[in-house]
Design a protein around this motif. Structure first.
Motif, PDB file in Angstrom:
ATOM      1  N   TYR A 136      38.839   5.735  60.082  1.00 54.61           N
ATOM      2  CA  TYR A 136      37.915   5.268  61.110  1.00 54.61           C
ATOM      3  C   TYR A 136      36.843   6.329  61.391  1.00 54.61           C
ATOM      4  O   TYR A 136      35.644   6.018  61.469  1.00 54.61           O
ATOM      5  CB  TYR A 136      38.690   4.946  62.388  1.00 54.61           C
TER       6      TYR A 136
ATOM      7  N   GLU B  41      37.358   2.476  71.880  1.00 56.46           N
ATOM      8  CA  GLU B  41      37.625   1.056  72.156  1.00 56.46           C
ATOM      9  C   GLU B  41      37.479   0.167  70.925  1.00 56.46           C
ATOM     10  O   GLU B  41      38.166  -0.853  70.803  1.00 56.46           O
ATOM     11  CB  GLU B  41      36.694   0.562  73.270  1.00 56.46           C
ATOM     12  N   ASP B  42      36.571   0.518  70.015  1.00 54.80           N
ATOM     13  CA  ASP B  42      36.339  -0.344  68.856  1.00 54.80           C
ATOM     14  C   ASP B  42      37.295  -0.057  67.698  1.00 54.80           C
ATOM     15  O   ASP B  42      37.207  -0.694  66.645  1.00 54.80           O
ATOM     16  CB  ASP B  42      34.891  -0.230  68.377  1.00 54.80           C
ATOM     17  N   TYR B  43      38.212   0.892  67.894  1.00 54.01           N
ATOM     18  CA  TYR B  43      39.196   1.186  66.855  1.00 54.01           C
ATOM     19  C   TYR B  43      40.340   0.178  66.950  1.00 54.01           C
ATOM     20  O   TYR B  43      40.976   0.039  67.993  1.00 54.01           O
ATOM     21  CB  TYR B  43      39.730   2.608  67.023  1.00 54.01           C
ATOM     22  N   GLU B  44      40.618  -0.531  65.857  1.00 58.97           N
ATOM     23  CA  GLU B  44      41.615  -1.603  65.879  1.00 58.97           C
ATOM     24  C   GLU B  44      42.898  -1.256  65.138  1.00 58.97           C
ATOM     25  O   GLU B  44      43.825  -2.061  65.087  1.00 58.97           O
ATOM     26  CB  GLU B  44      40.998  -2.877  65.272  1.00 58.97           C
TER      27      GLU B  44
ATOM     28  N   LYS C  17      46.879   3.487  66.682  1.00 58.47           N
ATOM     29  CA  LYS C  17      46.264   4.639  67.342  1.00 58.47           C
ATOM     30  C   LYS C  17      47.024   5.939  67.115  1.00 58.47           C
ATOM     31  O   LYS C  17      46.549   7.009  67.495  1.00 58.47           O
ATOM     32  CB  LYS C  17      46.105   4.357  68.837  1.00 58.47           C
TER      33      LYS C  17
END
Length: 371
Positions: free
Chosen positions: A319, A304-307, A310
């Motif tokens: 990341y 969820e915290d990967y911005e 994807k």
């Protein structure tokens, strides 16, 4: 009376000095011997590639000289990997209800491979098949594999922990080569094979360039085997922590609610923060980079915290690397992308790791000053 007593005392002192000199020489020999002996501990969660790296190191240092007994053992493992993968895909093909298998001509093969129980898998793996029977099995497996529905089930292998070398053994090497009694695995087959490490395994070799004696220690990574790790914690020169990049979208076999990548990161910090390893260098291999790049295009990074993008392998890799470096980031940490099944890659990375190991011992023995 005084003179004899003085002579006795002098002789006693001489004997003590002689023993002291011998002890000093022995200690010096021990130090010189110890400073050229290195213990590297391979740690990581189950399936990260520790055993594959061990196989590569044996090949790099000893050559490809396995005896007949070893080759037979690996032939059994490869056959088992192939048949287990086919069985897993067949079982999942009916569990994934979106596929209307009852309308497919492939259904008889699906049922056949679903019925392939462990006893039959072990029997074929152990002895192989005669050429005629092997050919029939190979034709069936090829037909099964080439079906569009089966390919979709394969693409979702992360949902049921499908063996990562499934495609390699089914499509690249092929059942036609693997299943006959006469099958002899080559080095690539061996490094792609998978068998969980049950016990502590050690491999000792002399580095040809540095003349140093190095012992690699591989321990099982599954949760129930980690309690054995503590037996190996003494006199460690360096820790080689391996994490599988391609595990980002998979859960543990022993805990289906737990993401494998998060487990690996937590495990890494647990090892790093142990008091016994405060002064021990840790090298991180972010392994299976090839599988990671192949997979990220169809299966996005789930955190969820990967911005970032994807499906971008480079952004996703950065990341994950940052997660291991911590906050604030430890920019001095040794982290390498690796592909354990690629001998050239492991050779190049090992040459760098070796320098880390040697420098650690040089510091310990006062040959390099720490400033």
């Amino acid at each position: 009376m005084g003179c004899p007593q003085s002579v006795e005392l002098t002789e006693e002192l001489k004997e003590q000095q002689r023993r002291s000199d011998e002890l000093a020489k022995e200690l010096k020999r021990d130090v010189n011997s110890t400073k050229n002996v290195h213990k590297i501990l391979l740690l990581g969660a189950g399936g990260c590639g520790k055993s594959t790296i061990m196989k590569q190191m044996k090949k790099i240092n000893d050559g490809d000289n396995k005896d007949e007994k070893e080759l037979q053992m690996f032939a059994q493992i490869v056959r088992n990997n192939l048949l287990t993968a086919v069985h897993s895909i067949a079982v999942q093909s009916t569990k994934m209800s979106v596929f209307e298998l009852e309308k497919k001509t492939i259904l008889p093969l699906v049922k056949r491979f679903q019925a392939l129980d462990q006893k039959k898998i072990d029997e074929i793996s152990r002895s192989g098949l005669d050429n005629k029977e092997a050919e029939e099995w190979a034709q069936s497996i090829d037909t099964f594999w080439n079906d569009a529905v089966i390919q979709q089930v394969y693409d979702r292998g992360n949902e049921y922990n499908l063996l990562e070398s499934a495609k390699y053994f089914i499509a690249t090497v092929g059942a036609r080569k693997i299943l006959p009694k006469t099958y002899v695995p080559d080095h690539l087959h061996i490094v792609h094979s998978r068998k969980a490490t049950e016990a502590i395994t050690e491999y000792t070799f002399v580095d040809k360039d540095k003349g140093a004696k190095i012992t690699l220690v591989d321990v099982g990574g599954q949760r129930d085997r980690r309690k054995k790790w503590i037996r190996c914690f003494e006199h460690v020169t360096c820790i080689l922590f391996i994490a599988s990049l391609s595990d980002y979208d998979m859960n543990l076999e022993e805990d289906v609610t737990r993401n494998r990548m998060l487990e690996s990161i937590d495990l890494f910090y647990g090892v790093r923060d142990l008091e016994i390893f405060k002064k021990t260098p840790i090298v991180v291999f972010l392994n299976k980079h090839d599988k990671f790049c192949e997979k990220i295009g169809r299966s996005e990074l789930p955190f969820e915290d990967y911005e970032g993008d994807k499906h971008d392998p480079e952004a996703a890799y950065k990341y994950i690397e940052a997660a291991f470096r911590g906050e604030p980031p430890d920019d001095d940490m040794y982290i390498y992308k690796t592909v354990a099944v690629d001998e050239n890659n492991i050779t190049k990375v090992w040459n760098t790791v070796r320098d880390v190991v040697m420098n650690k011992n040089m510091v310990d023995f006062g040959m390099i000053a720490v400033v």
